[in-house]
Design a protein around this motif. Structure first.
Motif, PDB file in Angstrom:
ATOM      1  N   VAL A  88      35.632  31.404  36.714  1.00 30.06           N
ATOM      2  CA  VAL A  88      34.881  32.499  37.337  1.00 30.06           C
ATOM      3  C   VAL A  88      34.273  32.048  38.670  1.00 30.06           C
ATOM      4  O   VAL A  88      34.259  32.797  39.647  1.00 30.06           O
ATOM      5  N   TRP A  89      33.783  30.805  38.725  1.00 26.06           N
ATOM      6  CA  TRP A  89      33.207  30.318  39.976  1.00 26.06           C
ATOM      7  C   TRP A  89      34.254  30.281  41.087  1.00 26.06           C
ATOM      8  O   TRP A  89      33.983  30.654  42.229  1.00 26.06           O
ATOM      9  N   GLU A  90      35.461  29.861  40.757  1.00 27.03           N
ATOM     10  CA  GLU A  90      36.536  29.854  41.741  1.00 27.03           C
ATOM     11  C   GLU A  90      36.829  31.266  42.222  1.00 27.03           C
ATOM     12  O   GLU A  90      37.068  31.497  43.420  1.00 27.03           O
ATOM     13  N   ALA A  91      36.822  32.229  41.289  1.00 23.62           N
ATOM     14  CA  ALA A  91      37.087  33.617  41.668  1.00 23.62           C
ATOM     15  C   ALA A  91      35.967  34.164  42.550  1.00 23.62           C
ATOM     16  O   ALA A  91      36.217  34.881  43.530  1.00 23.62           O
ATOM     17  N   VAL A  92      34.736  33.804  42.215  1.00 21.10           N
ATOM     18  CA  VAL A  92      33.589  34.280  42.992  1.00 21.10           C
ATOM     19  C   VAL A  92      33.633  33.725  44.411  1.00 21.10           C
ATOM     20  O   VAL A  92      33.249  34.410  45.374  1.00 21.10           O
ATOM     21  N   GLN A  93      34.123  32.503  44.552  1.00 22.63           N
ATOM     22  CA  GLN A  93      34.203  31.894  45.875  1.00 22.63           C
ATOM     23  C   GLN A  93      35.104  32.695  46.813  1.00 22.63           C
ATOM     24  O   GLN A  93      34.913  32.687  48.033  1.00 22.63           O
ATOM     25  N   GLN A  94      36.086  33.392  46.227  1.00 21.14           N
ATOM     26  CA  GLN A  94      37.016  34.168  47.039  1.00 21.14           C
ATOM     27  C   GLN A  94      36.520  35.583  47.299  1.00 21.14           C
ATOM     28  O   GLN A  94      37.174  36.353  48.009  1.00 21.14           O
ATOM     29  N   SER A  95      35.388  35.940  46.732  1.00 24.08           N
ATOM     30  CA  SER A  95      34.870  37.303  46.856  1.00 24.08           C
ATOM     31  C   SER A  95      33.653  37.326  47.773  1.00 24.08           C
ATOM     32  O   SER A  95      32.907  36.348  47.868  1.00 24.08           O
ATOM     33  N   TYR A  96      33.488  38.449  48.431  1.00 24.13           N
ATOM     34  CA  TYR A  96      32.292  38.609  49.266  1.00 24.13           C
ATOM     35  C   TYR A  96      31.058  38.826  48.398  1.00 24.13           C
ATOM     36  O   TYR A  96      29.927  38.573  48.816  1.00 24.13           O
ATOM     37  N   ASN A  97      31.269  39.303  47.191  1.00 24.36           N
ATOM     38  CA  ASN A  97      30.157  39.592  46.283  1.00 24.36           C
ATOM     39  C   ASN A  97      29.968  38.410  45.342  1.00 24.36           C
ATOM     40  O   ASN A  97      30.800  38.154  44.476  1.00 24.36           O
TER      41      ASN A  97
END
Length: 526
Positions: free
Chosen positions: A198-207
């Protein structure tokens, strides 16, 4: 030639009797913050004094030492020691470790006090979390740790939950790569691989908001407020080996149930057990499921039977010599409502409510009151999600003293035989015939199941809710006799009860609107 570097001489330390110490007016701390004096005293009593006091000799008017020492830095520690002396837990002459400053130095006592307070580096939160874990690893319980550091046990649990997050993410937090609030969000699960994913996914998101992290970590789990979880109960779920994810930092409404397959199995088993109990009441068949398609949630009193809906509108038709073609059999309530919305002509304009007569009488709807009977096919709903039984009370209605019917065709409309707590009045004025207004309708027994917020959100008015009640009351029974229906579904003829293909019709219910000359009939089972 080499330049000599002047060596630094540290202030000497020595033990000074407590009764030779006094507070200095040079201490810059004036506002009380942090641990209380009482808590600090208890901490000193448990582990003794960990940090020496910074003192200076008190000089007389001639500049000679008086034997007393003032404390510009360490005032809170002195007050804690003073409290222990007052409690007779420490002797007045007990030696206190002190660093004695030379009164002749150029640095002032105020500067010493200020330096001690502002040059102190606060402990990084992660260091505190890891220190709590180290204590627990050595055998200290949560309550014991809380007592040692004067914090609530819940705080200890939170700190230990934080340090249980993936080490990879803790390292990111230590380097200020994420906020404490984001780290808190990751504590809803102990799955380190999922946390890192999830942290990796969040890094790619503006939110990167914490709520998004929580949502992604719990997207495959079920809320504890889910109807299945409420039905099974968290105790039974956990006893069966299920894991409940909890958020210690925000109100999580009971958390999330991680094992959805287990939850569905437990719900089905409990439904089946309830179905066996209900079967003894004489139902012909019982259907058990965790959920039903949209529309079936409101099934009640045989409404699973095929029902034909005919709309009769007093407006010119395109071809008055024939009926419009039937769209067929609706598979569910949603489809049926869609057909009504698209194929029924729009309602005629409603006249201004201000022009309507005042409400002086109550309703008089006339469904025949026949006790609800169990039909040939009945769904015994053991579990009905997202709907509640409409609560109302029946009352004995009688005309007001001196009341009389006026000479107009219609009387004002209001509820007569029932009262629905919290319901809202209809937004436009309603009327009924003078004859119908003179007597009260029968007291109904049918209680429909409707969306839980139908009253609070004002989805239906009191008059509309009354209509639903009386329509269901009528639809629960059947008309007398049996009938044969032809292939067009428009022609019926009487038939003996034992005749082949003979059917019975459920009672219908009619609602008329004389102002727009529109009448709707919730008709019988075809």
């Amino acid at each position: 030639m080499a330049i000599a570097v002047q060596k630094i001489t540290l202030s000497p330390s020595r033990d000074i009797p407590f009764n030779k110490l006094v507070l200095s007016q040079s201490n810059v701390r004036r506002v009380k913050v942090g641990v209380s004096i009482e808590e600090l005293a208890e901490d000193i009593a448990r582990r003794t004094l960990l940090q020496s006091l910074s003192v200076r000799p008190v000089l007389d008017t001639d500049g000679a030492e008086t034997g007393m020492f003032e404390i510009p830095a360490g005032g809170r520690r002195y007050r804690a020691l003073e409290l222990l002396v007052k409690q007779k837990r420490l002797a007045r002459t007990a030696p206190v470790p002190c660093v004695v400053r030379d009164p002749s130095v150029a640095v002032s006592a105020e500067e010493d006090s200020l330096a001690e307070n502002i040059q102190r580096a606060a402990l990084h939160p992660l260091d505190q979390f890891r220190a709590f874990k180290a204590l627990r690893d050595k055998g200290a319980g949560d309550d014991e740790i809380a007592a040692r550091f004067f914090v609530p046990p819940a705080v200890v649990k939170q700190r230990l939950r934080l340090v249980a997050v993936s080490e990879k993410l803790l390292d990111v937090y230590a380097e200020d790569g994420m906020t404490l609030e984001q780290l808190m969000a990751f504590t809803v699960t102990n799955d380190h691989a999922r946390q890192e994913q999830v942290w990796e996914a969040v890094q790619q998101s503006y939110n990167k908001e914490p709520y998004l992290i929580r949502r992604q970590l719990t997207e495959s789990a079920v809320r504890a407020s889910d109807r299945r979880a409420q039905f099974v109960g968290p105790e039974a779920y956990e006893a069966a080996g299920g894991v409940v994810l909890r958020d210690l930092f925000e109100d999580d409404d009971g958390g999330w149930l991680e094992d959805v397959v287990l939850l569905d199995r437990l719900a089905t088993e409990k439904l089946a057990a309830a179905a066996e109990e209900i079967a003894t009441e004489g139902w012909k068949w019982i259907e058990v499921a965790n959920d039903f398609p949209y529309g079936r949630v409101y099934a009640r009193h045989g409404t699973t039977a095929e029902t034909r809906l005919t709309i009769i509108d007093r407006v010119p038709a395109d071809n008055p010599s024939s009926f419009p073609a039937s769209p067929g059999m609706a598979p569910d309530a949603a489809t049926l409502l869609g057909w009504v919305t698209t194929q029924v002509p729009p309602r005629l304009t409603v006249i201004d409510a201000a022009a309507l007569p005042a409400v002086v009488r109550a309703p008089a709807i006339r469904p025949s009151r026949i006790p609800a009977q169990r039909s040939l096919s009945v769904t015994a709903r053991v579990f009905e999600p997202d709907a509640i039984e409409l609560a109302y009370e029946t009352i004995d209605w009688k005309p007001a003293e001196g009341g009389r019917i006026n000479e107009a065709l219609y009387e004002g409309y209001e509820l007569q035989s029932i009262r629905i707590a919290g319901s809202q009045a209809h937004p436009t004025g309603l009327v009924q015939s003078a004859a119908m207004a003179s007597v009260a309708p029968p007291k109904p027994a049918y209680r429909p199941r409707l969306p839980a917020n139908v009253i609070a959100a004002g989805l239906l008015s009191d008059a509309q809710l009354e209509s639903v009640i009386y329509a269901g009351e009528a639809h629960a029974g059947s008309l007398a006799g049996s009938w044969i229906v032809d292939a067009s579904f428009d022609v019926v003829s009487a038939a003996p009860d034992e005749a082949e293909n003979a059917v019975r019709f459920r009672r219908g219910w009619m609602l008329g609107d004389p102002r727009t000359h529109r009448t709707a009939c919730s008709a019988t089972r075809w």
